[in-house]
Design an enzyme around this catalytic site. Structure first.
Site, PDB file in Angstrom:
ATOM      1  N   GLY A 226       0.833  -1.204   0.000  1.00 12.11           N
ATOM      2  CA  GLY A 226       0.000   0.000   0.000  1.00 12.11           C
ATOM      3  C   GLY A 226       0.863   1.248   0.000  1.00 12.11           C
ATOM      4  N   ASN A 227       0.239   2.381   0.278  1.00 12.11           N
ATOM      5  CA  ASN A 227       1.007   3.625   0.366  1.00 12.11           C
ATOM      6  C   ASN A 227       0.385   4.537   1.416  1.00 12.11           C
ATOM      7  OD1 ASN A 227      -0.940   5.527  -1.012  1.00 12.11           O
ATOM      8  ND2 ASN A 227      -0.712   3.962  -2.593  1.00 12.11           N
ATOM      9  N   ARG A 228       1.007   5.689   1.646  1.00 17.61           N
ATOM     10  CA  ARG A 228       0.638   6.512   2.794  1.00 17.61           C
ATOM     11  C   ARG A 228      -0.474   7.521   2.503  1.00 17.61           C
ATOM     12  NH1 ARG A 228       5.908   9.345   4.241  1.00 17.61           N
ATOM     13  NH2 ARG A 228       4.516  10.496   5.605  1.00 17.61           N
TER      14      ARG A 228
END
Ligand code: CTP
Length: 422
Positions: A226-228
């Protein structure tokens, strides 16, 4: 309050708030109870709120509740306090009229210019922005009569937001819910900030798509890449577009925030889900803004069962594959004539170029009309309520947006989109 107390209640003389004057019109639907919460939010935001319910609304929530929460007298009739000419004064003095819930009957009476109670009279005398948050059963909302009334009100410059979709009064569900009170209060704030100019609904009649959040690419049922991205920028874009009159589809990848009032939210998980949802919504959209952080790579395979540590002598090596670039597709072969396509790019400068040089190369490579370039760093971009950016145009324009809220950046983006659509 004892039986026989006067019909007019409240502390009008004691309350002289300096904040903007908001009229909260309440129609006679079950969602009137949610308007109590909305009223609280508006008062907490420092607004001076005058509640004008219809007679039917008072059957759901009584006058003492509205009077106590607002600190003003409350009536639905034009006959009370006649020396004060309330049917003219209340509308004239308002900075915003927000009708929530707006029932099918109220929309009909407003569209036909009736003035048979204090609320409809107020709607005729108001010269400030007027917004309606409809709430009713799906059949009533979708009926051609209601849709024609909504179109009439919109053509006269009112903002009529789309109802939320979900559980209705009984066991049924569908479009017709009143949006959450917090989000309606946020909409009121945005409308008050944009002021009285009718031109502030510059996206009225436009349909826009916004993607938000960050995609998740699963390796197995419990793990993902995923990412932030928090989704804040995309949500700010959606709220701003609703407040400017657009019909908004918000494709939200793994965002925990409440649905913005008036936006139709399509929840997605992976880059593949997001791609399908954005392309479906973009078919009849005037503009698409890709604020989501979409995975560039995903695991080549996703196992149906959890990858176990026990029994694996060495850590597994992940094979990744590219995901399709949705922005490039939208700006290229999928582009509808006249559509405005906007991308976002979070960049860091390096030996091969500055942040803006990387942004300009990306804009040309993806073929978008606008690219919002921001430098990633402490307090900027991801997970921050604020942002600073430069919006690069394919026509060579550069629009710097000073450090400020994601909402201010959202309005700059819509200003540039509105210019291009015009
Ligand atoms: N984007 C997209 N589809 C993808 C990846 C990104 O539509 N598969 C969109 C994003 O929503 C954003 C823009 O492309 O609007 C730029 O994303 P970014 O990750 O900065 O672009 P990349 O092409 O991945 O560039 P880089 O090489 O810098 O990672």
């Amino acid at each position: 309050m004892p039986d026989g107390a006067p019909h007019l209640a409240g502390r009008d003389d004691a309350v002289a708030r300096a904040g903007p004057r908001v009229v909260l019109g309440v129609g006679g639907g079950i969602a009137a109870y949610k308007a109590c919460e909305l009223l609280r939010r508006l008062i907490e935001a420092g607004h001076d709120v005058r509640v004008v319910p219809t007679g039917s609304a008072l059957r759901f929530v009584g006058e003492p509740t509205w009077a106590a929460l607002s600190g003003h007298p409350v009536t639905s009739e034009v006959w009370d306090d006649a020396h004060d000419v309330p049917h003219v004064r209340i509308g004239r003095e308002a900075d915003l009229v927000l009708v929530a819930p707006a029932t099918a009957d109220l929309l009909s009476r407003a569209a036909h210019g009736r003035a048979d109670d204090l609320l409809t009279a107020t709607l005729l005398t108001a010269r400030c922005p007027v917004a309606y948050a409809p709430a009713m059963h799906t059949e009533m909302w979708q009926h051609p009569a209601t849709q024609a009334n909504v179109a009439t009100l919109r053509s006269r410059g009112a903002l009529v937001v789309e109802p939320a979709t979900g559980r209705l009064t009984g066991a049924d569900s569908g479009p017709g819910r009143l949006p959450e009170p917090d989000e309606l209060a946020e909409l009121a704030r945005l409308l008050l900030e944009r002021g009285t100019a009718g031109a502030s609904l510059d996206l009225a009649g436009r349909s826009v798509v916004v993607s938000a959040g960050g995609t998740r690419e699963h390796l197995d049922p419990v793990r993902f890449l995923g990412n932030r991205s928090s989704g804040r920028q995309g949500y700010a874009l959606a709220r701003a577009a609703v407040s400017r009159g657009a019909r908004v589809t918000l494709v939200a990848a793994n965002v925990a925030s409440p649905d913005p009032a008036g936006a139709s939210v399509v929840p997605v998980v992976s880059a593949a889900d997001l791609r399908a949802a954005v392309h479906a919504a973009a078919v009849d959209a005037d503009a698409v803004v890709m604020a989501a952080a979409v995975a560039d790579f995903r695991p080549a395979t996703c196992t149906e069962t959890k990858i176990k540590k026990a029994g694996s002598p060495s850590a597994p090596v992940l094979a990744l594959e590219h995901t399709p670039d949705v922005l490039t597709e939208l700006a290229g072969e999928r582009r509808r004539p006249g559509q405005v396509i906007v991308g976002f790019a979070a960049e860091t400068g390096d030996d091969s170029g500055s942040v803006l040089e990387h942004g300009a190369t990306k804009l040309a490579r993806k073929g978008a009309d606008l690219l919002v370039v921001n430098e990633v760093g402490p307090g900027k971009g991801f997970e921050s309520p604020d942002n600073e950016a430069v919006v690069l145009g394919a026509d060579g324009t550069r629009t710097p947006v000073p450090y400020g809220s994601k909402e201010s950046l959202a309005h700059v983006v819509w200003d540039l989109v509105a210019q291009r659509l015009a």
